[in-house]
Design a protein around this motif. Structure first.
Motif, PDB file in Angstrom:
ATOM      1  N   UNK A 174       0.828  -1.216   0.000  1.00  0.00           N
ATOM      2  CA  UNK A 174       0.000   0.000   0.000  1.00  0.00           C
ATOM      3  C   UNK A 174       0.851   1.250   0.000  1.00  0.00           C
ATOM      4  N   UNK A 175       1.930   1.241   0.796  1.00  0.00           N
ATOM      5  CA  UNK A 175       2.806   2.414   0.882  1.00  0.00           C
ATOM      6  C   UNK A 175       3.500   2.673  -0.458  1.00  0.00           C
ATOM      7  N   UNK A 176       3.959   1.610  -1.114  1.00  0.00           N
ATOM      8  CA  UNK A 176       4.642   1.779  -2.399  1.00  0.00           C
ATOM      9  C   UNK A 176       3.682   2.299  -3.467  1.00  0.00           C
ATOM     10  N   UNK A 193       4.115   5.923  -5.433  1.00  0.00           N
ATOM     11  CA  UNK A 193       4.148   6.024  -6.898  1.00  0.00           C
ATOM     12  C   UNK A 193       3.029   6.940  -7.397  1.00  0.00           C
ATOM     13  N   UNK A 194       1.821   6.740  -6.864  1.00  0.00           N
ATOM     14  CA  UNK A 194       0.680   7.539  -7.319  1.00  0.00           C
ATOM     15  C   UNK A 194       0.846   9.007  -6.961  1.00  0.00           C
ATOM     16  N   UNK A 195       1.293   9.299  -5.746  1.00  0.00           N
ATOM     17  CA  UNK A 195       1.474  10.693  -5.344  1.00  0.00           C
ATOM     18  C   UNK A 195       2.556  11.369  -6.185  1.00  0.00           C
ATOM     19  N   UNK A 220      -6.062   5.592  -7.216  1.00  0.00           N
ATOM     20  CA  UNK A 220      -5.675   4.889  -5.993  1.00  0.00           C
ATOM     21  C   UNK A 220      -6.846   4.105  -5.422  1.00  0.00           C
ATOM     22  N   UNK A 221      -8.048   4.600  -5.630  1.00  0.00           N
ATOM     23  CA  UNK A 221      -9.233   3.889  -5.164  1.00  0.00           C
ATOM     24  C   UNK A 221      -9.263   2.488  -5.785  1.00  0.00           C
ATOM     25  N   UNK A 222      -8.962   2.421  -7.069  1.00  0.00           N
ATOM     26  CA  UNK A 222      -8.969   1.139  -7.767  1.00  0.00           C
ATOM     27  C   UNK A 222      -7.782   0.284  -7.351  1.00  0.00           C
ATOM     28  N   UNK A 223      -6.592   0.868  -7.290  1.00  0.00           N
ATOM     29  CA  UNK A 223      -5.412   0.075  -6.961  1.00  0.00           C
ATOM     30  C   UNK A 223      -5.492  -0.494  -5.551  1.00  0.00           C
ATOM     31  N   UNK A 224      -5.988   0.291  -4.581  1.00  0.00           N
ATOM     32  CA  UNK A 224      -6.172  -0.234  -3.239  1.00  0.00           C
ATOM     33  C   UNK A 224      -7.172  -1.396  -3.237  1.00  0.00           C
ATOM     34  N   UNK A 243      -2.514  -2.110  -8.964  1.00  0.00           N
ATOM     35  CA  UNK A 243      -2.983  -3.052  -7.956  1.00  0.00           C
ATOM     36  C   UNK A 243      -2.622  -4.483  -8.278  1.00  0.00           C
ATOM     37  N   UNK A 244      -2.780  -4.890  -9.546  1.00  0.00           N
ATOM     38  CA  UNK A 244      -2.435  -6.258  -9.935  1.00  0.00           C
ATOM     39  C   UNK A 244      -0.934  -6.494  -9.798  1.00  0.00           C
ATOM     40  N   UNK A 245      -0.138  -5.499 -10.214  1.00  0.00           N
ATOM     41  CA  UNK A 245       1.313  -5.643 -10.118  1.00  0.00           C
ATOM     42  C   UNK A 245       1.781  -5.862  -8.689  1.00  0.00           C
ATOM     43  N   UNK A 246       1.299  -5.035  -7.773  1.00  0.00           N
ATOM     44  CA  UNK A 246       1.713  -5.185  -6.378  1.00  0.00           C
ATOM     45  C   UNK A 246       1.042  -6.389  -5.725  1.00  0.00           C
ATOM     46  N   UNK A 247      -0.139  -6.776  -6.206  1.00  0.00           N
ATOM     47  CA  UNK A 247      -0.767  -7.990  -5.694  1.00  0.00           C
ATOM     48  C   UNK A 247       0.063  -9.218  -6.014  1.00  0.00           C
TER      49      UNK A 247
END
Length: 234
Positions: free
Chosen positions: A106-108, A112-114, A153-157, A211-215
């Motif tokens: 989540x932090x990463x 990236x998004x910010x 970020x809503x989607x990636x989270x 989200x998929x990448x970090x998942x």
């Protein structure tokens, strides 16, 4: 009286997967409670500061798919349910390793998004919608403006939480209906981002990729120990 009638009645209680989920919730619960609260509260000031101080945003293009998505303000509670949904993988983490993996993911993604929000500011088009003053939708539009759009970020989270939750539910042998509900909840949140006119397809796709990448990156790595192989006798 037959011997079978003297047997104790079968014990009734929670299913094994429910007991397993309960044990996961109790593990490290003070750390989970404090950490999740601090992370959630600490995120918003930086998010809104960047939205206010970044440069002139580039308006994202609308696609034919965006025009097919009907405005559906009734999905606002689903959109806001992200903040409950994303807490579930935290409280179901079985140990510090699993908790740290999700927190770092989540932090990463946030970092990236910010960074993208700051260096490449974007905004969604100015939709003409009926957000009556005094309603929760009007409050959302006043507080969370059209900026900080890509990636969502809503989607990636949502996607990262869905992937991790799916893994946790599988580990405790949760029933299929619960696993399906997990996927349906995440999909509903993703759809709601467009239905309440907070995102368009371009930034939803960006959030999905993140989200998929970090998942996938958060999958536990199997330890590979070297096995000594004895030579075959001549």
């Amino acid at each position: 009286m037959t011997p079978s009638s003297l047997r104790d009645p079968p014990l009734s209680g929670p299913q094994p997967w429910l007991r397993a989920l309960g044990r996961r919730c109790l593990a490290l619960w003070p750390l989970k409670l404090v950490g999740n609260t601090v992370a959630t509260i600490g995120f918003f000031p930086l998010y809104f500061w960047i939205m206010k101080n970044a440069g002139q945003p580039w308006t994202l293009p609308l696609t034919a798919f965006d025009r097919l998505i009907a405005f559906w303000p009734a999905l606002l509670p689903v959109y806001l349910s992200l903040w409950l949904y994303i807490a579930l993988p935290v409280f179901l983490a079985k140990d510090k390793r699993e908790l740290s993996s999700f927190a770092l993911g989540c932090a990463a993604m946030t970092f990236i998004s910010l960074a993208v929000f700051w260096f490449v500011p974007t905004a969604i088009p100015n939709f003409t919608i009926d957000a009556t003053p005094g309603t929760s939708l009007h409050f959302l539009k006043m507080v969370d403006a059209a900026g900080n759009a890509f990636p969502s970020l809503h989607v990636s989270f949502s996607v990262l939480a869905c992937v991790v939750l799916a893994r946790q539910l599988r580990d405790v042998a949760a029933p299929m209906w619960l696993r399906a509900f997990n996927i349906a909840w995440a999909a509903a949140i993703v759809y709601s981002t467009m239905a309440v006119r907070q995102h368009v397809l371009v930034d939803v796709l960006g959030g999905l990729a993140l989200g998929i990448g970090f998942g996938l990156a958060s999958r536990p790595r199997r330890s590979t120990r070297a096995v000594a192989v004895r030579p075959e006798p001549a």
